[in-house]
Scaffold this motif. Structure first.
Motif, PDB file in Angstrom:
ATOM      1  N   LEU A  57       0.835  -1.205   0.000  1.00  0.00           N
ATOM      2  CA  LEU A  57       0.000   0.000   0.000  1.00  0.00           C
ATOM      3  C   LEU A  57       0.868   1.253   0.000  1.00  0.00           C
ATOM      4  CD1 LEU A  57      -3.134   0.529   0.205  1.00  0.00           C
ATOM      5  CD2 LEU A  57      -2.723   0.974   2.632  1.00  0.00           C
ATOM      6  N   ALA A  58       0.613   2.126  -0.945  1.00  0.00           N
ATOM      7  CA  ALA A  58       1.383   3.371  -1.034  1.00  0.00           C
ATOM      8  C   ALA A  58       0.916   4.333   0.058  1.00  0.00           C
ATOM      9  CB  ALA A  58       1.190   4.002  -2.409  1.00  0.00           C
ATOM     10  N   PRO A  59       1.823   5.209   0.534  1.00  0.00           N
ATOM     11  CA  PRO A  59       1.430   6.193   1.555  1.00  0.00           C
ATOM     12  C   PRO A  59       0.261   7.045   1.088  1.00  0.00           C
ATOM     13  CG  PRO A  59       3.810   6.156   1.290  1.00  0.00           C
ATOM     14  CD  PRO A  59       3.251   5.321   0.185  1.00  0.00           C
ATOM     15  N   GLY A  60      -0.675   7.276   1.996  1.00  0.00           N
ATOM     16  CA  GLY A  60      -1.824   8.114   1.675  1.00  0.00           C
ATOM     17  C   GLY A  60      -2.984   7.394   1.011  1.00  0.00           C
ATOM     18  N   ILE A  61      -2.795   6.122   0.657  1.00  0.00           N
ATOM     19  CA  ILE A  61      -3.868   5.350   0.027  1.00  0.00           C
ATOM     20  C   ILE A  61      -4.629   4.577   1.099  1.00  0.00           C
ATOM     21  CG2 ILE A  61      -4.427   3.571  -1.665  1.00  0.00           C
ATOM     22  CD1 ILE A  61      -3.279   6.159  -2.841  1.00  0.00           C
ATOM     23  N   LYS A  62      -5.952   4.660   1.048  1.00  0.00           N
ATOM     24  CA  LYS A  62      -6.787   3.979   2.038  1.00  0.00           C
ATOM     25  C   LYS A  62      -7.440   2.743   1.426  1.00  0.00           C
ATOM     26  CE  LYS A  62      -7.640   8.134   4.764  1.00  0.00           C
ATOM     27  NZ  LYS A  62      -8.632   8.956   5.480  1.00  0.00           N
ATOM     28  N   VAL A  63      -7.706   1.748   2.287  1.00  0.00           N
ATOM     29  CA  VAL A  63      -8.289   0.498   1.807  1.00  0.00           C
ATOM     30  C   VAL A  63      -9.781   0.456   2.130  1.00  0.00           C
ATOM     31  CG1 VAL A  63      -6.118  -0.750   2.072  1.00  0.00           C
ATOM     32  CG2 VAL A  63      -7.767  -0.740   3.953  1.00  0.00           C
ATOM     33  N   SER A  64     -10.481  -0.427   1.458  1.00  0.00           N
ATOM     34  CA  SER A  64     -11.914  -0.588   1.686  1.00  0.00           C
ATOM     35  C   SER A  64     -12.177  -1.019   3.129  1.00  0.00           C
ATOM     36  CB  SER A  64     -12.475  -1.644   0.730  1.00  0.00           C
ATOM     37  OG  SER A  64     -13.778  -2.037   1.126  1.00  0.00           O
ATOM     38  N   MET A  65     -13.288  -0.543   3.683  1.00  0.00           N
ATOM     39  CA  MET A  65     -13.659  -0.912   5.054  1.00  0.00           C
ATOM     40  C   MET A  65     -13.996  -2.405   5.165  1.00  0.00           C
ATOM     41  SD  MET A  65     -17.468   0.739   5.420  1.00  0.00           S
ATOM     42  CE  MET A  65     -17.095   2.275   4.568  1.00  0.00           C
ATOM     43  N   LEU A  66     -14.214  -3.069   4.043  1.00  0.00           N
ATOM     44  CA  LEU A  66     -14.531  -4.500   4.078  1.00  0.00           C
ATOM     45  C   LEU A  66     -13.375  -5.330   4.647  1.00  0.00           C
ATOM     46  CD1 LEU A  66     -16.419  -4.965   0.671  1.00  0.00           C
ATOM     47  CD2 LEU A  66     -17.387  -4.905   2.977  1.00  0.00           C
ATOM     48  N   TRP A  67     -12.141  -4.848   4.472  1.00  0.00           N
ATOM     49  CA  TRP A  67     -10.995  -5.564   5.039  1.00  0.00           C
ATOM     50  C   TRP A  67     -11.093  -5.586   6.560  1.00  0.00           C
ATOM     51  CZ3 TRP A  67      -8.084  -8.438   2.002  1.00  0.00           C
ATOM     52  CH2 TRP A  67      -7.947  -8.094   0.654  1.00  0.00           C
ATOM     53  N   LEU A  68     -11.406  -4.450   7.147  1.00  0.00           N
ATOM     54  CA  LEU A  68     -11.485  -4.356   8.604  1.00  0.00           C
ATOM     55  C   LEU A  68     -12.708  -5.102   9.140  1.00  0.00           C
ATOM     56  CD1 LEU A  68     -10.045  -3.149  11.033  1.00  0.00           C
ATOM     57  CD2 LEU A  68     -11.408  -1.082  10.764  1.00  0.00           C
ATOM     58  N   ILE A  69     -13.827  -5.002   8.446  1.00  0.00           N
ATOM     59  CA  ILE A  69     -15.029  -5.732   8.861  1.00  0.00           C
ATOM     60  C   ILE A  69     -14.791  -7.238   8.796  1.00  0.00           C
ATOM     61  CG2 ILE A  69     -17.433  -6.242   8.236  1.00  0.00           C
ATOM     62  CD1 ILE A  69     -17.647  -3.287   7.319  1.00  0.00           C
ATOM     63  N   SER A  70     -14.079  -7.683   7.757  1.00  0.00           N
ATOM     64  CA  SER A  70     -13.753  -9.107   7.637  1.00  0.00           C
ATOM     65  C   SER A  70     -12.887  -9.575   8.798  1.00  0.00           C
ATOM     66  CB  SER A  70     -13.022  -9.376   6.313  1.00  0.00           C
ATOM     67  OG  SER A  70     -13.844  -9.048   5.214  1.00  0.00           O
ATOM     68  N   LEU A  71     -11.888  -8.772   9.144  1.00  0.00           N
ATOM     69  CA  LEU A  71     -11.027  -9.121  10.281  1.00  0.00           C
ATOM     70  C   LEU A  71     -11.840  -9.259  11.569  1.00  0.00           C
ATOM     71  CD1 LEU A  71      -7.594  -7.901  11.373  1.00  0.00           C
ATOM     72  CD2 LEU A  71      -9.507  -7.265  12.823  1.00  0.00           C
ATOM     73  N   TYR A  72     -12.678  -8.268  11.857  1.00  0.00           N
ATOM     74  CA  TYR A  72     -13.476  -8.306  13.095  1.00  0.00           C
ATOM     75  C   TYR A  72     -14.417  -9.516  13.106  1.00  0.00           C
ATOM     76  CZ  TYR A  72     -12.069  -3.705  14.873  1.00  0.00           C
ATOM     77  OH  TYR A  72     -11.356  -2.651  15.410  1.00  0.00           O
ATOM     78  N   THR A  73     -14.992  -9.847  11.968  1.00  0.00           N
ATOM     79  CA  THR A  73     -15.917 -10.985  11.896  1.00  0.00           C
ATOM     80  C   THR A  73     -15.189 -12.303  12.133  1.00  0.00           C
ATOM     81  OG1 THR A  73     -17.279  -9.747  10.313  1.00  0.00           O
ATOM     82  CG2 THR A  73     -17.668 -12.123  10.491  1.00  0.00           C
ATOM     83  N   ILE A  74     -14.037 -12.481  11.489  1.00  0.00           N
ATOM     84  CA  ILE A  74     -13.258 -13.714  11.682  1.00  0.00           C
ATOM     85  C   ILE A  74     -12.776 -13.812  13.122  1.00  0.00           C
ATOM     86  CG2 ILE A  74     -11.161 -14.956  10.988  1.00  0.00           C
ATOM     87  CD1 ILE A  74     -11.497 -13.609   8.205  1.00  0.00           C
TER      88      ILE A  74
END
Length: 590
Positions: free
Chosen positions: A409-426
């Protein structure tokens, strides 16, 4: 005299369980509402760096699990459950109000910091009186042989999940607005929630908190409740025979007391662990040592206690990674997650993501219960150690998922919230494999005469895990930026982005002067479009600031998250292969 009547209905549940549900719900609302804002408040309003904020967070949550040992003792010996709950709730309400005052004076960093630490002290001790006493009252609403006890605890823990779900949303919408001046409203909401809980409890306790025979619950300290003591003694004699009285052994107490002092000094002076960390970690080693050294233990009892210790050790790795939700994962949600919904032109507050776990538990807990029940009928349900290894494995998978999401991931680039939601669910799946087992396992394996002490050891492992969580979170990458870059943006846009006394934060890096990126006060830019543009531009000019954990270099988010993959994954594999041996050491208990 008026004859006592049976208070427990033959169908349904006594009304007291719903009173405890509501009281616990508001207490959890208070705790999780404040926790959702805590590290954001420290980094965005008080301008603490992430490492220092993480250490404070770990110390706070660690002590939250340590003080119930004191509160439980005082309730058992002197106050009783009811008085302890009311005192604890009022102390926590005072603590939340002090957090509100701290947020009100955030621009005066010295005063705000004093008020914050004072508030944390009240919250820690208040929790110590509240936490161990309310859950113990659930079982007393029913007869010992009543089969509704299991569903009663399910109702009670729904209060926990309801409170932890609504807290980040309500406190977040009030306090997590992007402006530091608003954090106080979130803390005030947490204070009001706690006051609501204690008012409802105080008004209804005399009417609804009664045993099946109509006796009041929680007024008499447990040590002086002769009627209850006689009942428990009979149950103890049925479970454990012949009865063996444990005797205080002065020699062993002195040996392990000295060991505790030496461990504390080693951690504090030689390993540079902070004061609270030294206290918790040294206790987590010496207290179990004292119990296992008791000469009255039989070979089978000692073997079963070793199982509790081994499982508790591995559980530390689980909770230290799981509890990143309140620290490093909050930083990630704030800075690296695209929270903007174009359809509604609305940015989701960072704190909202801490509700994902509670929602996932409410949705998936019945499914996991059904799975275990079905496997049990077929004789294929995994034993407790295997379930815990599965929980650790799922925890590692959750971090692996998000590690891939941020790789390269390049500096300043944000990722989809689905990554974080997936982590919390797992992670919730992992929690549902591991969490319900711990206390049940201690109750099954602990000799009756050591049950309270071994429960204390289990809470000590939770305290150690939470403190370790703060330590690990302090390794979250904290990028730097050239001072000249910030000053240039200030000049071009006629802005003030650097805080007062920023000179203290300047670091000489070769021929350049750099500062921590986090101290830039973007909130002072009133125009949202201008703010977003400047922040995005400056994020792309960040400079890596590597940290090292036991020889492992962490310079970006991928390396940080992979630390948890390695840690939880290794713990999962080791526990899995140890499980067969642990089953033998349990001597028939499953």
């Amino acid at each position: 005299m008026t004859p006592k009547i049976e208070n427990t209905p033959t169908k349904g549940h006594p009304k007291g369980i719903y009173l405890l549900f509501v009281t616990e719900m508001w207490e959890r609302f208070s705790y999780y509402g404040m926790r959702a804002l805590f590290v954001l408040y420290m980094t965005k309003a008080l301008l603490f760096d992430k490492a220092y904020s993480s250490q404070i967070y770990g110390s706070y949550t660690g002590l939250v699990y340590l003080t119930p040992l004191i509160g439980g003792y005082i309730a058992d010996r002197y106050w009783g459950n009811r008085r302890s709950i009311i005192v604890g709730a009022l102390l926590m309400a005072v603590g939340q109000f002090l957090m509100f005052l701290s947020g009100s004076f955030f621009e005066n960093a010295e005063l705000a910091t004093i008020l914050m630490f004072s508030g944390l002290g009240f919250l820690i001790f208040g929790n110590g009186f509240f936490k161990p006493n309310i859950s113990t009252m659930v079982g007393q609403l029913y007869k010992p042989e009543d089969k509704r006890k299991d569903s009663a605890y399910t109702i009670f823990y729904m209060g926990v999940n309801t409170g932890s779900f609504i807290a980040p949303i309500i406190c977040g919408v009030l306090g997590d607005t992007g402006h530091p001046a608003d954090f106080k409203w979130g803390f005030l909401a947490a204070c009001i929630g706690m006051l609501l809980g204690v008012i409802i409890f105080s008004l209804c306790k005399d009417k609804y908190l009664q045993t099946p025979s109509g006796d009041p619950i929680g007024i008499i300290p447990n040590s002086k409740d002769t009627k209850r003591s006689e009942t428990e003694k009979k149950l103890s004699e049925e479970k454990e025979s012949p009865a063996i009285e444990e005797k205080f052994n002065l020699k062993i107490a002195i040996i392990w007391g000295l060991a505790w002092i030496l461990l504390f000094l080693l951690l504090y002076f030689e390993l540079n662990t902070d004061l609270i960390g030294s206290l918790i970690f040294s206790l987590a080693i010496s207290a179990p040592g004292y119990i296992i050294s008791d000469p009255s233990l039989t070979k089978v009892e000692r073997s079963r206690i070793w199982v509790i210790y081994i499982i508790a050790f591995f559980v530390i790795f689980f909770w230290s990674a799981f509890e990143q939700a309140g620290a490093s994962l909050t930083y990630f949600a704030e800075e690296q997650t695209d929270r903007h919904l174009e359809l509604f032109n609305w940015t989701i507050p960072t704190s909202y993501f801490q509700s994902v776990n509670a929602v996932a538990i409410i949705i998936f807990a019945p499914i996991f219960v059904a799975i275990w029940a079905k496997l049990s009928k077929r004789g294929k349900e995994p034993a407790s150690p295997y379930k815990q290894s599965i929980g650790l494995f799922l925890l590692a998978i959750g971090y692996l998922v998000i590690a891939f999401g941020v790789k390269g991931l390049a500096p300043g680039i944000k990722v989809s919230m689905l990554w974080l939601i997936s982590l919390y669910t797992i992670h919730t799946f992992g929690e549902l494999c591991l969490s319900p087992i711990g206390l049940s396992m201690v109750n099954k394996l602990a000799p009756i005469r050591f049950a309270s002490l071994l429960m204390a050891v289990w809470y000590l492992s939770s305290a150690a895990a939470n403190k370790f969580a703060g330590t690990l979170s302090s390794y979250y990458p904290e990028p730097l930026i050239e001072l000249a870059t910030v000053q240039s943006v200030e000049k071009e846009n006629s802005l003030v982005l650097l805080p007062e006394e920023f000179e203290k934060e300047i670091i000489d890096k070769g021929d350049k002067k750099v500062i921590p990126f986090d101290i830039i006060t973007f909130y002072k830019i009133e125009d949202k479009a201008v703010k977003a543009g400047i922040q995005r531009s400056m994020e792309q000019q960040q400079i890596e600031n590597p940290k090292t954990f036991i020889g492992y270099r962490i310079s970006n988010l991928y390396e940080f998250f992979m630390l948890f993959v390695f840690m939880a994954g290794a713990a999962s594999v080791i526990l899995f292969f140890l499980s067969k041996r642990l089953m033998k050491m349990m001597h028939g208990i499953k």
